[in-house]
Design an enzyme around this catalytic site. Sequence first.
Site, short mmCIF file in Angstrom:
data_model
loop_
_atom_site.label_atom_id
_atom_site.label_comp_id
_atom_site.label_asym_id
_atom_site.label_seq_id
_atom_site.Cartn_x
_atom_site.Cartn_y
_atom_site.Cartn_z
N CYS A 1 3.83 -6.48 -0.42
CA CYS A 1 3.21 -5.33 0.23
C CYS A 1 1.92 -5.75 0.94
O CYS A 1 1.65 -5.33 2.07
CB CYS A 1 2.93 -4.24 -0.80
SG CYS A 1 2.18 -2.74 -0.11
N MET B 1 -7.23 4.12 2.07
CA MET B 1 -7.60 5.03 0.99
C MET B 1 -6.33 5.50 0.28
O MET B 1 -5.58 6.32 0.80
CB MET B 1 -8.41 6.20 1.52
CG MET B 1 -9.70 5.76 2.23
SD MET B 1 -10.70 7.12 2.85
CE MET B 1 -11.30 7.80 1.29
N CYS C 1 4.78 0.54 -7.89
CA CYS C 1 4.46 1.88 -7.41
C CYS C 1 5.69 2.70 -7.08
O CYS C 1 5.68 3.93 -7.22
CB CYS C 1 3.52 1.80 -6.21
SG CYS C 1 4.25 1.10 -4.71
#
Length: 375
Positions: free
Chosen positions: A101, A7, A204
């Site tokens: 990632c 999440m 990110c």
Amino acid sequence: MRVVAAMSGGVDSAVAASRMLEAGHEVVGVHLALAQSAATLRESARGCCTIEDAGDARRVADRLGIPFYVWDMAERFKADVVDDFIAEYAAGRTPNPCLRCNEKIKFAALLDKALALGFDAVATGHYAQIVEVADPDAPHGVRRELHRAVDPAKDQSYVLGVLDADQLARSFFPLGDTVKADIRAEAADRGFSIAKKPDSHDICFIADGDTRGWLAERLGERPGQIVDPEGAVLGEHGGAHGYTVGQRRGLGLKVPAADGQPRYVVSTDTRTNTVVVGAEQLLGVDLIHADHVRWCGPAPDGELRLGAQIRAHGQEYPATVAVDRPHGIPESLTVRLDGRIRGVAPGQSVVLYDGTRVVGSGTIAQTGRGDWGHG
């Protein structure tokens, strides 16, 4: 099934977690703390993994009534993704950190920890589909294949092209059959406060989007020359690592082209700290050699007719792919494109498709031009 729902604090992963719960699974929400000094607030729609994101994820988990944990993987993320990103640019390559990632963090470190704790699988909010097909050679007679999402604008199968068969066997992508607008509507119907939260984008860990400036802080300024293919000096730069093949903007050339046409980065050489620029037609390549090969199922043999995709939301190109397995050396790929395409740089990933199915991927090591006659 006991499932860890990754999440992020965004709308996609929230709906993915809720769908897994409704499907009857025992779901635990996990937010990955990837930043060693997480920002308090997001900067517009950029970045992720902030304190605000962790709070958003926790509120969704509370609404769903599922346990929620924050797992600190900042050190692993820095070593396997951020440091790798810096090293690749320092070597003159253009990496895709999202693939790394997924390979090293979300479907390796996260999945490994989940399995060690007794969970069966990991679910994420990626837009892709798992299709189960009969296969007598597979465990339980079923093989799981990775396919494109139904929403082409959101399809993320490209960045999942590094997953192997074992990882796919323990992965769920509940959003692959739904378009983004319906996901937001579903989030609103479920009462999630993040239903209208903007998507994160770009890299990110570079929240302001200034990749060149971020790299300069870590690699330093290395003034060098910008030259044409014949070696004539056209300008200066602060470091070849700040440029990538196909780049047009931000070159700061002092000498205009004789024909008035724009010029593009054709190649970079971090050893000599030189950036070569030239006309658009010099960007076209139709031959790709790739290493770091990953198969999303059984490894194929011989030559194959497949589709090749170079960018996350780029076009798929028809190609002939040959798998090379020399004795004692890791396998590699040779991809012969039916036509020339531009802006292909070493370090990028080529992901291979058979229809909507993801066959596998490789990291581009070298590009060139074949002699099979396209213009």
